[in-house]
Scaffold this motif. Structure first.
Motif, PDB file in Angstrom:
ATOM      1  N   ALA A 229      -5.704 -35.893  74.897  1.00 51.08           N
ATOM      2  CA  ALA A 229      -4.224 -36.902  74.494  1.00 51.08           C
ATOM      3  C   ALA A 229      -3.487 -37.786  75.425  1.00 51.08           C
ATOM      4  N   VAL A 230      -2.735 -38.707  74.776  1.00 55.23           N
ATOM      5  CA  VAL A 230      -2.348 -40.630  75.244  1.00 55.23           C
ATOM      6  C   VAL A 230      -0.908 -40.024  75.522  1.00 55.23           C
ATOM      7  N   GLU A 231      -0.456 -40.603  76.742  1.00 54.46           N
ATOM      8  CA  GLU A 231      -0.256 -41.315  78.162  1.00 54.46           C
ATOM      9  C   GLU A 231       0.568 -42.538  78.245  1.00 54.46           C
ATOM     10  N   PHE A 232       1.633 -42.944  77.550  1.00 50.89           N
ATOM     11  CA  PHE A 232       2.278 -44.336  77.853  1.00 50.89           C
ATOM     12  C   PHE A 232       2.440 -44.760  79.400  1.00 50.89           C
ATOM     13  N   ASP A 233       3.103 -43.314  79.698  1.00 51.56           N
ATOM     14  CA  ASP A 233       3.931 -44.018  81.396  1.00 51.56           C
ATOM     15  C   ASP A 233       2.667 -44.122  82.119  1.00 51.56           C
ATOM     16  N   ARG A 234       2.385 -45.027  82.803  1.00 51.36           N
ATOM     17  CA  ARG A 234       1.213 -44.830  84.064  1.00 51.36           C
ATOM     18  C   ARG A 234       1.517 -44.019  84.905  1.00 51.36           C
ATOM     19  N   HIS A 235       2.943 -43.526  85.787  1.00 51.74           N
ATOM     20  CA  HIS A 235       3.530 -43.210  86.682  1.00 51.74           C
ATOM     21  C   HIS A 235       2.903 -41.293  86.077  1.00 51.74           C
ATOM     22  N   LEU A 236       3.742 -41.130  85.201  1.00 52.21           N
ATOM     23  CA  LEU A 236       3.474 -39.829  84.470  1.00 52.21           C
ATOM     24  C   LEU A 236       1.740 -39.646  83.930  1.00 52.21           C
ATOM     25  N   HIS A 237       1.325 -40.779  83.479  1.00 49.63           N
ATOM     26  CA  HIS A 237      -0.326 -40.131  83.651  1.00 49.63           C
ATOM     27  C   HIS A 237      -0.858 -40.271  84.742  1.00 49.63           C
TER      28      HIS A 237
ATOM     29  N   ALA B  78      11.058 -43.143  69.085  1.00 52.06           N
ATOM     30  CA  ALA B  78      11.444 -43.581  68.550  1.00 52.06           C
ATOM     31  C   ALA B  78      10.291 -44.802  67.900  1.00 52.06           C
ATOM     32  N   ILE B  79       8.186 -43.736  68.041  1.00 48.26           N
ATOM     33  CA  ILE B  79       7.569 -44.501  67.588  1.00 48.26           C
ATOM     34  C   ILE B  79       7.113 -43.701  66.403  1.00 48.26           C
ATOM     35  N   SER B  80       7.451 -42.732  66.416  1.00 49.22           N
ATOM     36  CA  SER B  80       7.246 -41.016  65.100  1.00 49.22           C
ATOM     37  C   SER B  80       6.623 -41.764  63.790  1.00 49.22           C
TER      38      SER B  80
ATOM     39  N   GLY C 240      -2.385 -45.079  77.032  1.00 49.35           N
ATOM     40  CA  GLY C 240      -2.340 -45.701  76.626  1.00 49.35           C
ATOM     41  C   GLY C 240      -1.212 -45.907  75.224  1.00 49.35           C
ATOM     42  N   ASP C 241      -0.629 -46.475  74.536  1.00 52.15           N
ATOM     43  CA  ASP C 241      -0.205 -46.429  73.418  1.00 52.15           C
ATOM     44  C   ASP C 241      -0.456 -45.510  72.147  1.00 52.15           C
ATOM     45  N   ALA C 242       0.434 -45.020  71.582  1.00 49.87           N
ATOM     46  CA  ALA C 242      -0.683 -43.927  70.361  1.00 49.87           C
ATOM     47  C   ALA C 242      -0.057 -44.148  69.847  1.00 49.87           C
TER      48      ALA C 242
ATOM     49  N   ALA D  40      13.987 -45.425  76.772  1.00 46.19           N
ATOM     50  CA  ALA D  40      13.117 -46.071  76.120  1.00 46.19           C
ATOM     51  C   ALA D  40      11.299 -45.065  75.880  1.00 46.19           C
ATOM     52  N   LEU D  41      11.507 -44.554  76.181  1.00 49.00           N
ATOM     53  CA  LEU D  41      10.650 -43.587  76.004  1.00 49.00           C
ATOM     54  C   LEU D  41      10.306 -42.247  75.966  1.00 49.00           C
ATOM     55  N   GLY D  42      11.507 -42.200  75.102  1.00 49.94           N
ATOM     56  CA  GLY D  42      12.083 -40.777  74.555  1.00 49.94           C
ATOM     57  C   GLY D  42      11.755 -39.762  75.723  1.00 49.94           C
ATOM     58  N   GLN D  43      11.766 -39.874  77.216  1.00 47.28           N
ATOM     59  CA  GLN D  43      11.477 -38.832  77.889  1.00 47.28           C
ATOM     60  C   GLN D  43      11.988 -37.518  78.034  1.00 47.28           C
ATOM     61  N   ASN D  44      12.315 -36.878  76.696  1.00 46.11           N
ATOM     62  CA  ASN D  44      13.329 -35.846  77.385  1.00 46.11           C
ATOM     63  C   ASN D  44      12.294 -34.809  77.010  1.00 46.11           C
ATOM     64  N   PHE D  45      11.796 -33.751  77.940  1.00 45.29           N
ATOM     65  CA  PHE D  45      11.206 -33.279  78.462  1.00 45.29           C
ATOM     66  C   PHE D  45      11.848 -31.890  77.950  1.00 45.29           C
ATOM     67  N   LEU D  46      10.820 -31.063  77.548  1.00 45.01           N
ATOM     68  CA  LEU D  46      10.458 -29.607  77.177  1.00 45.01           C
ATOM     69  C   LEU D  46      11.197 -28.446  78.445  1.00 45.01           C
ATOM     70  N   VAL D  47      12.231 -27.918  78.790  1.00 51.47           N
ATOM     71  CA  VAL D  47      12.288 -26.674  79.807  1.00 51.47           C
ATOM     72  C   VAL D  47      12.517 -25.586  79.038  1.00 51.47           C
TER      73      VAL D  47
ATOM     74  N   VAL E 251      -4.630 -33.174  69.513  1.00 51.66           N
ATOM     75  CA  VAL E 251      -4.796 -34.210  69.768  1.00 51.66           C
ATOM     76  C   VAL E 251      -2.856 -33.775  70.619  1.00 51.66           C
ATOM     77  N   GLU E 252      -2.730 -34.441  71.607  1.00 55.17           N
ATOM     78  CA  GLU E 252      -0.858 -34.170  72.110  1.00 55.17           C
ATOM     79  C   GLU E 252      -0.615 -36.004  72.536  1.00 55.17           C
ATOM     80  N   VAL E 253       0.358 -36.184  71.817  1.00 49.55           N
ATOM     81  CA  VAL E 253       1.312 -37.303  71.940  1.00 49.55           C
ATOM     82  C   VAL E 253       1.896 -37.264  72.900  1.00 49.55           C
ATOM     83  N   GLY E 254       1.667 -38.311  74.142  1.00 46.03           N
ATOM     84  CA  GLY E 254       3.094 -37.800  75.467  1.00 46.03           C
ATOM     85  C   GLY E 254       3.217 -36.947  75.669  1.00 46.03           C
ATOM     86  N   PRO E 255       2.296 -36.447  76.767  1.00 43.08           N
ATOM     87  CA  PRO E 255       2.704 -35.097  76.886  1.00 43.08           C
ATOM     88  C   PRO E 255       3.373 -35.310  78.647  1.00 43.08           C
TER      89      PRO E 255
HETATM   90  C1  LIG Z   1       9.593 -36.200  74.292  1.00 42.60           C
HETATM   91  S1  LIG Z   1       8.307 -37.161  75.766  1.00 42.60           S
HETATM   92  C2  LIG Z   1       7.548 -35.021  76.075  1.00 42.60           C
HETATM   93  C3  LIG Z   1       6.952 -35.128  76.600  1.00 42.60           C
HETATM   94  C4  LIG Z   1       6.624 -33.588  76.976  1.00 42.60           C
HETATM   95  N1  LIG Z   1       5.028 -33.516  76.090  1.00 42.60           N
HETATM   96  C5  LIG Z   1       7.062 -32.545  76.883  1.00 42.60           C
HETATM   97  O1  LIG Z   1       7.037 -32.139  75.999  1.00 42.60           O
HETATM   98  O2  LIG Z   1       8.078 -32.130  77.917  1.00 42.60           O
HETATM   99  C6  LIG Z   1       7.870 -38.250  75.136  1.00 42.60           C
HETATM  100  C7  LIG Z   1       6.525 -38.156  76.264  1.00 42.60           C
HETATM  101  O3  LIG Z   1       5.417 -39.653  75.031  1.00 42.60           O
HETATM  102  C8  LIG Z   1       5.617 -40.261  76.279  1.00 42.60           C
HETATM  103  N2  LIG Z   1       5.503 -41.748  75.463  1.00 42.60           N
HETATM  104  C9  LIG Z   1       6.577 -42.209  75.009  1.00 42.60           C
HETATM  105  N3  LIG Z   1       5.954 -43.369  73.939  1.00 42.60           N
HETATM  106  C10 LIG Z   1       5.015 -43.708  74.074  1.00 42.60           C
HETATM  107  C11 LIG Z   1       3.324 -44.221  72.868  1.00 42.60           C
HETATM  108  N4  LIG Z   1       3.711 -45.428  72.921  1.00 42.60           N
HETATM  109  N5  LIG Z   1       2.511 -43.734  73.357  1.00 42.60           N
HETATM  110  C12 LIG Z   1       2.022 -42.502  74.305  1.00 42.60           C
HETATM  111  N6  LIG Z   1       2.741 -41.881  74.794  1.00 42.60           N
HETATM  112  C13 LIG Z   1       4.104 -42.416  74.738  1.00 42.60           C
HETATM  113  C14 LIG Z   1       6.480 -40.995  77.420  1.00 42.60           C
HETATM  114  O4  LIG Z   1       6.521 -40.893  78.435  1.00 42.60           O
HETATM  115  C15 LIG Z   1       6.943 -38.515  77.187  1.00 42.60           C
HETATM  116  O5  LIG Z   1       5.881 -38.586  78.341  1.00 42.60           O
END
Ligand SMILES: C[S@@+](CC[C@H](N)C(=O)[O-])C[C@H]1O[C@@H](n2cnc3c(N)ncnc32)[C@H](O)[C@@H]1O
Length: 279
Positions: A72-80, A128-130, A100-102, A22-29, A50-54
Motif C-alpha cells: 500500500a502507498v499513502e501520501f499523507d505523512r500523518h496517516l502513514h 484527483a489522481i484516478s 509516497g505518491d501513487a 485536496a487529498l480526497g480524504q473521504n473515509f469509508l464508513v 495493491v492498495e492506493v491511499g489506505p
Molecule cells: C478516498 S481516501 C481513502 C481512504 C481509505 N482507503 C478508506 O477507504 O477509507 C483516499 C486516500 O488516498 C490518500 N492519497 C491522496 N493522494 C494520494 C497520492 N497521490 N498517493 C497516495 N495516496 C494518496 C489520501 O491521503 C487518503 O488516505
C-alpha cells in the motif's frame, strides 16, 4: 469492519487530523461496501494485493484479515505514521507500507517477481489522481483484477463507448486491457466526510489477451482527443512520418475515414495505430 461516522470522527480528533479535501480524504464508513470490494475482487489468503491511499486503514485491515499480502502507498505523512504504528505490528509479514505518491509508485513498490506472479488492486482512490494513476497502471505490469472506488463521472468516462462525449483516450487504454464487470453504485453516506459527488465501485477483469499501447502511441491518441472535434486527417497528417497513410487504410476498412473525429473511432481501430519508421 470500518468505524462508524462518529467513531471515525473520534479517531480523527484523537489523531488531531482534519480530512484534507485536496487529498480526497473521504473515509469509508460502510461495512457492506468494504465487503463488496473484497468480494468483487475475490480477495483470498495468499493473494497479492495493491492498495492506493489506505488512509485510516479500513479497507486495508479487511484485506489483511483475509490473509492476503498487501502493498500500500499513502501520501499523507500523518496517516502513514498512524498505519505504521497500528497495522504494521499486527501484520508484520504481510503488510508492506510505503509513504509516497501513487502516481510515481502506482503499484506501491510491489516487487517485479510478485507482480509477474499475478496481483489484484483494491482501492478507494483519491479522485484527483484516478486518471493519471490508471494511466500509469495500464502501462503494465497489469493486475488481473481492479476494484476501484471512483467518482461516478470518472467511472462513466472509463466505460464510455465511441460516439459519446465521454469517450476519451483513457476509455481506449482501459477497454483494450480490461473487461468491465458489473460494479456497484455507492451513496455519499458511505463516507466520512460525505463527498459532494456520487461514487461508483468499478470492477475490472483483465482480458485473456490484454492490449497495451506503446507510450508514443498513447501520447498521439491523447493529442487527438485534446482537439476532439477536429478531423483525424488534419490532426495526424503532420504527426506521422507517412502522413497517416497506413492507419487511414485501416480506418477506411473499418468504415471510417480521415474526416472522422477521434470520439467516433472504436477501440479496435485505435489498436491498429502505429508510428511507422521515418523514411
Ligand atoms: C478516498 S481516501 C481513502 C481512504 C481509505 N482507503 C478508506 O477507504 O477509507 C483516499 C486516500 O488516498 C490518500 N492519497 C491522496 N493522494 C494520494 C497520492 N497521490 N498517493 C497516495 N495516496 C494518496 C489520501 O491521503 C487518503 O488516505
Amino acid at each position: 469492519m470500518p468505524l462508524s461516522p462518529s467513531a471515525t470522527r473520534d479517531l480523527l480528533d484523537q489523531l488531531g487530523h482534519f480530512p484534507k479535501r485536496a487529498l480526497g480524504q473521504n473515509f469509508l464508513v460502510d461495512g457492506n461496501i468494504v465487503l463488496k470490494s473484497l468480494e468483487l475482487a475475490g480477495v483470498r489468503a495468499g493473494d497479492t494485493v495493491v492498495e492506493v491511499g489506505p488512509g485510516l486503514g479500513t479497507l486495508t485491515t479487511a484485506i489483511l484479515e483475509t490473509g492476503a499480502d498487501l502493498w500500500a502507498v499513502e501520501f499523507d505523512r500523518h496517516l502513514h505514521a498512524h498505519l505504521e504504528a497500528t497495522l504494521l505490528p499486527r501484520f508484520p509479514n504481510t503488510f508492506h507500507l510505503l509513504e509516497g505518491d501513487a502516481v510515481d509508485q502506482p503499484l506501491a513498490a510491489l516487487p517485479a517477481d510478485k507482480a509477474a506472479a499475478g496481483f489484484k488492486v483494491v482501492a478507494n482512490l483519491p479522485y484527483a489522481i484516478s486518471t493519471p494513476w490508471m494511466d500509469a497502471v495500464f502501462s503494465g505490469p497489469l493486475p488481473t483484477n481492479l476494484v476501484l472506488m471512483l467518482q461516478q463521472e470518472a467511472a462513466q468516462r472509463y466505460a464510455a463507448k465511441p460516439g459519446s462525449k465521454q469517450f476519451g483516450a483513457i476509455s481506449i487504454f482501459l477497454q483494450s486491457a480490461y473487461d468491465i464487470a458489473p460494479g456497484h453504485k455507492v451513496a455519499a453516506a458511505c463516507f466520512h466526510p460525505r463527498p459532494d459527488v456520487e461514487s461508483y465501485l468499478l470492477n475490472l477483469v483483465r482480458k485473456p489477451a490484454p492490449f497495451v499501447f506503446d507510450p508514443e502511441v498513447k501520447l498521439l491518441i491523447r493529442s487527438c482527443f485534446q482537439q476532439r472535434r477536429k478531423q483525424l486527417g488534419a490532426l495526424l497528417r503532420d504527426k506521422l512520418p507517412d502522413g497517416g497513410a497506413a492507419w487511414f487504410v485501416e480506418l477506411t476498412a473499418a468504415g471510417y475515414s480521415p474526416q472522422s473525429r477521434a470520439e467516433d473511432v472504436p477501440v479496435a481501430v485505435w489498436q491498429k495505430l502505429q508510428i511507422p519508421p521515418a523514411a
